[in-house]
Write a protein that holds these residues in place. Structure first.
Motif, PDB file in Angstrom:
ATOM      1  N   LEU A   1       9.735 -13.904  -0.104  1.00 50.38           N
ATOM      2  CA  LEU A   1       9.867 -14.488   1.212  1.00 50.38           C
ATOM      3  C   LEU A   1       8.635 -15.691   0.174  1.00 50.38           C
ATOM      4  CD1 LEU A   1      10.276 -12.101   3.733  1.00 50.38           C
ATOM      5  CD2 LEU A   1      11.965 -14.242   2.847  1.00 50.38           C
ATOM      6  N   CYS A   2       8.706 -16.724   0.381  1.00 52.96           N
ATOM      7  CA  CYS A   2       8.220 -17.913   0.380  1.00 52.96           C
ATOM      8  C   CYS A   2       7.369 -19.226   1.340  1.00 52.96           C
ATOM      9  CB  CYS A   2       7.424 -18.184  -1.628  1.00 52.96           C
ATOM     10  SG  CYS A   2       9.331 -19.050  -1.394  1.00 52.96           S
ATOM     11  N   ALA A   3       7.135 -20.014   1.034  1.00 54.06           N
ATOM     12  CA  ALA A   3       7.069 -21.434   2.067  1.00 54.06           C
ATOM     13  C   ALA A   3       7.758 -22.089   1.414  1.00 54.06           C
ATOM     14  CB  ALA A   3       5.581 -21.862   1.771  1.00 54.06           C
ATOM     15  N   PRO A   4       8.625 -22.840   1.516  1.00 49.21           N
ATOM     16  CA  PRO A   4       9.178 -23.875   1.594  1.00 49.21           C
ATOM     17  C   PRO A   4       8.823 -24.919   0.119  1.00 49.21           C
ATOM     18  CG  PRO A   4       9.569 -23.718   3.756  1.00 49.21           C
ATOM     19  CD  PRO A   4       7.866 -23.038   3.605  1.00 49.21           C
ATOM     20  N   SER A   5       7.974 -24.864   0.623  1.00 50.19           N
ATOM     21  CA  SER A   5       7.315 -25.992  -0.790  1.00 50.19           C
ATOM     22  C   SER A   5       7.042 -25.351  -1.823  1.00 50.19           C
ATOM     23  CB  SER A   5       6.308 -26.236  -0.873  1.00 50.19           C
ATOM     24  OG  SER A   5       5.087 -25.359  -0.157  1.00 50.19           O
ATOM     25  N   VAL A   6       7.059 -23.371  -2.000  1.00 53.46           N
ATOM     26  CA  VAL A   6       7.011 -23.121  -3.554  1.00 53.46           C
ATOM     27  C   VAL A   6       8.600 -22.824  -4.075  1.00 53.46           C
ATOM     28  CG1 VAL A   6       6.388 -21.012  -4.533  1.00 53.46           C
ATOM     29  CG2 VAL A   6       4.670 -21.944  -3.394  1.00 53.46           C
ATOM     30  N   ALA A   7      10.232 -22.710  -3.045  1.00 54.93           N
ATOM     31  CA  ALA A   7      10.925 -22.254  -2.774  1.00 54.93           C
ATOM     32  C   ALA A   7      11.670 -23.494  -3.659  1.00 54.93           C
ATOM     33  CB  ALA A   7      11.362 -21.969  -1.314  1.00 54.93           C
ATOM     34  N   ASP A   8      11.047 -24.362  -3.527  1.00 58.58           N
ATOM     35  CA  ASP A   8      11.284 -25.946  -4.108  1.00 58.58           C
ATOM     36  C   ASP A   8      11.427 -25.327  -5.710  1.00 58.58           C
ATOM     37  OD1 ASP A   8      11.978 -26.970  -1.683  1.00 58.58           O
ATOM     38  OD2 ASP A   8      10.785 -28.105  -1.302  1.00 58.58           O
ATOM     39  N   ARG A   9      10.744 -24.956  -5.968  1.00 54.15           N
ATOM     40  CA  ARG A   9      10.150 -24.762  -7.591  1.00 54.15           C
ATOM     41  C   ARG A   9      11.115 -23.480  -8.019  1.00 54.15           C
ATOM     42  NH1 ARG A   9       4.989 -25.255  -5.515  1.00 54.15           N
ATOM     43  NH2 ARG A   9       4.444 -22.866  -6.106  1.00 54.15           N
ATOM     44  N   LEU A  10      12.038 -22.863  -7.037  1.00 54.15           N
ATOM     45  CA  LEU A  10      12.561 -21.354  -7.985  1.00 54.15           C
ATOM     46  C   LEU A  10      13.996 -21.822  -7.331  1.00 54.15           C
ATOM     47  CD1 LEU A  10      10.753 -19.539  -5.279  1.00 54.15           C
ATOM     48  CD2 LEU A  10      10.233 -19.867  -7.685  1.00 54.15           C
TER      49      LEU A  10
ATOM     50  N   ILE B   1       0.278 -10.325   3.342  1.00 50.56           N
ATOM     51  CA  ILE B   1       1.165 -10.838   2.002  1.00 50.56           C
ATOM     52  C   ILE B   1       1.670 -11.598   3.165  1.00 50.56           C
ATOM     53  CG2 ILE B   1       2.673 -10.704   0.201  1.00 50.56           C
ATOM     54  CD1 ILE B   1       1.706  -7.795   0.294  1.00 50.56           C
ATOM     55  N   ALA B   2       2.412 -12.123   4.103  1.00 56.30           N
ATOM     56  CA  ALA B   2       2.683 -13.024   4.103  1.00 56.30           C
ATOM     57  C   ALA B   2       2.165 -13.970   4.892  1.00 56.30           C
ATOM     58  CB  ALA B   2       3.914 -12.437   5.739  1.00 56.30           C
ATOM     59  N   ASN B   3       1.224 -13.722   5.658  1.00 55.10           N
ATOM     60  CA  ASN B   3       0.523 -15.077   6.198  1.00 55.10           C
ATOM     61  C   ASN B   3      -0.242 -15.502   4.761  1.00 55.10           C
ATOM     62  OD1 ASN B   3       0.685 -14.604   8.965  1.00 55.10           O
ATOM     63  ND2 ASN B   3      -1.440 -12.939   8.836  1.00 55.10           N
ATOM     64  N   ILE B   4      -0.126 -14.991   3.297  1.00 50.53           N
ATOM     65  CA  ILE B   4      -0.800 -15.783   2.446  1.00 50.53           C
ATOM     66  C   ILE B   4       0.628 -16.710   1.819  1.00 50.53           C
ATOM     67  CG2 ILE B   4      -1.704 -15.469  -0.229  1.00 50.53           C
ATOM     68  CD1 ILE B   4      -2.652 -13.193   0.795  1.00 50.53           C
ATOM     69  N   ALA B   5       2.217 -15.696   1.886  1.00 53.43           N
ATOM     70  CA  ALA B   5       3.177 -16.733   1.264  1.00 53.43           C
ATOM     71  C   ALA B   5       3.300 -17.696   2.253  1.00 53.43           C
ATOM     72  CB  ALA B   5       4.214 -15.887   1.570  1.00 53.43           C
ATOM     73  N   VAL B   6       3.407 -17.938   3.337  1.00 54.65           N
ATOM     74  CA  VAL B   6       3.263 -18.896   4.459  1.00 54.65           C
ATOM     75  C   VAL B   6       2.230 -20.447   3.967  1.00 54.65           C
ATOM     76  CG1 VAL B   6       2.678 -20.022   7.040  1.00 54.65           C
ATOM     77  CG2 VAL B   6       4.039 -17.523   6.438  1.00 54.65           C
ATOM     78  N   ASP B   7       0.977 -19.345   3.761  1.00 51.67           N
ATOM     79  CA  ASP B   7       0.337 -20.778   3.698  1.00 51.67           C
ATOM     80  C   ASP B   7       0.549 -21.308   1.688  1.00 51.67           C
ATOM     81  OD1 ASP B   7      -0.822 -20.475   5.800  1.00 51.67           O
ATOM     82  OD2 ASP B   7      -2.173 -19.411   4.556  1.00 51.67           O
ATOM     83  N   GLY B   8       1.068 -20.574   1.058  1.00 49.62           N
ATOM     84  CA  GLY B   8       1.553 -21.319   0.335  1.00 49.62           C
ATOM     85  C   GLY B   8       0.654 -20.540  -0.906  1.00 49.62           C
ATOM     86  N   GLY B   9       0.637 -19.543  -0.379  1.00 45.90           N
ATOM     87  CA  GLY B   9      -0.351 -18.812  -2.304  1.00 45.90           C
ATOM     88  C   GLY B   9       0.579 -18.057  -2.615  1.00 45.90           C
ATOM     89  N   GLY B  10       1.367 -17.412  -2.434  1.00 38.21           N
ATOM     90  CA  GLY B  10       2.224 -16.598  -3.618  1.00 38.21           C
ATOM     91  C   GLY B  10       3.373 -16.388  -2.747  1.00 38.21           C
ATOM     92  N   VAL B  11       4.627 -16.097  -3.799  1.00 41.20           N
ATOM     93  CA  VAL B  11       5.946 -15.101  -3.312  1.00 41.20           C
ATOM     94  C   VAL B  11       5.151 -13.619  -3.049  1.00 41.20           C
ATOM     95  CG1 VAL B  11       7.792 -15.089  -4.572  1.00 41.20           C
ATOM     96  CG2 VAL B  11       6.807 -16.895  -4.787  1.00 41.20           C
ATOM     97  N   ALA B  12       5.821 -13.273  -2.091  1.00 38.61           N
ATOM     98  CA  ALA B  12       5.632 -12.219  -1.577  1.00 38.61           C
ATOM     99  C   ALA B  12       7.454 -11.394  -1.799  1.00 38.61           C
ATOM    100  CB  ALA B  12       5.486 -12.035  -0.277  1.00 38.61           C
ATOM    101  N   LEU B  13       6.938  -9.991  -2.167  1.00 31.85           N
ATOM    102  CA  LEU B  13       8.387  -9.021  -1.392  1.00 31.85           C
ATOM    103  C   LEU B  13       8.250  -8.308  -0.821  1.00 31.85           C
ATOM    104  CD1 LEU B  13      10.737  -8.658  -3.023  1.00 31.85           C
ATOM    105  CD2 LEU B  13       9.988  -7.127  -4.135  1.00 31.85           C
TER     106      LEU B  13
END
Length: 309
Positions: A170-179, A224-236
């Protein structure tokens, strides 16, 4: 050794119940509004009366002996039964306290938004929630039950499956655009929990090679989810616990592949009879999880009902 009824050590038993539930002579003394020395004296007298040791005093706190663990549920239910009868005699409404430890991910992702509904349907139960990072000792922490994540095989506990929780990125939409493919994850920060095999298992699931894992390790999926929401990485993460994040567009699941790493279980001591309040809470959990109108959980509605009785 039989106990003569006129000589039942009721004060000592009351102190014993509080000390085991609180996990500390000091906290028991505060609850009972006596000194710690008085608590220690009552326990010593009770142990002398019974001819057994009830507690081991360790650097980590009180640890009940086998005799202490056997005596506790009998004493606890005895005092509860007395309280219920006295309430009926005096016409008072009896409120039962139910202490439940809950792993934070389940508490935040599922339970807390539904607590008002539980209180509405069970007004005679005073539900008290203590969150944790999946490390909990039911008796020492004065809990009746605990909801935890794992394989369901904890020593000395009964465990009842609540819901499966497979993991997926799971990741922020901006990160998902790169995947576009799983290989693209090699260019991203992969956020890690203390369970180090999760990312390798997920990449094995998609027939991919897990890239080197670096960076800090977290003991909370919520963090971890909060970091992912902020675009800080991809969380499992267990997707079922973050349905609201996905529905609100804060997180995106870029790949459908999931890997099973554990489930959420309701647990309680195997040697402690379940109270009616414990049974009511368990049945309510199952009813909520199996509600076909409960978004994200419809797939689990065939799991059955609680076996606690």
């Amino acid at each position: 050794m039989a106990l003569d009824r006129p000589d039942l050590p009721l004060n000592g038993l009351r102190v014993f119940e509080a000390a085991l539930r609180q996990g500390s002579f000091t906290r028991a003394a505060i609850e009972l509004r006596v000194t710690q020395a008085a608590v220690s004296h009552q326990i010593a007298r009770l142990e002398d009366r019974l001819g057994v040791t009830l507690f081991l005093r360790t650097s980590g706190g009180l640890v009940p002996t086998e005799e202490g663990r056997a005596l506790y549920p009998v004493v606890e239910h005895g005092f509860d039964a007395i309280a219920r009868v006295l309430d009926r005699i005096t016409g008072q409404r009896h409120i039962e306290i139910l202490n439940v430890g809950v792993v934070t991910t389940f508490a935040v992702g599922w339970l807390l938004p539904r607590l008002a509904a539980f209180q509405h349907s069970h007004p005679a139960i005073d539900l008290r929630i203590s969150t944790n990072n999946n490390r909990v000792e039911i008796l020492r922490e004065g809990l009746d039950m605990a909801i935890r994540y794992g394989a369901g095989n904890w020593t000395g506990l009964k465990a009842e499956l609540l819901v499966d929780a497979p993991l997926s990125p799971l990741c922020a939409p901006s990160v998902a655009d790169r995947l576009a493919t799983p290989d693209d994850l090699g260019r991203e920060v992969l956020l890690r929990s203390y369970r180090g095999d999760e990312w390798p298992r997920w990449f094995a699931r998609v027939d991919g090679a897990c890239p080197p894992l670096t960076g800090p390790i977290f003991d909370s999926s919520v963090a971890i989810a909060n970091i992912a929401v902020d675009g800080g990485g991809v969380a499992l993460l267990p997707v079922a616990m973050f349905i609201r994040h996905i529905d609100e567009g804060r997180l995106v699941q870029p790949f459908a592949a999931q890997v099973s790493a554990g489930s959420y279980y309701l647990t309680w001591p195997a040697d402690r009879p379940a109270t009616p309040e414990m049974a009511d809470f368990a049945k309510w959990l199952h009813a909520e999880l199996l509600d076909e109108n409960d978004t994200g959980y419809a797939e689990y509605r065939d799991k059955g009902v609680s076996e606690i009785s």
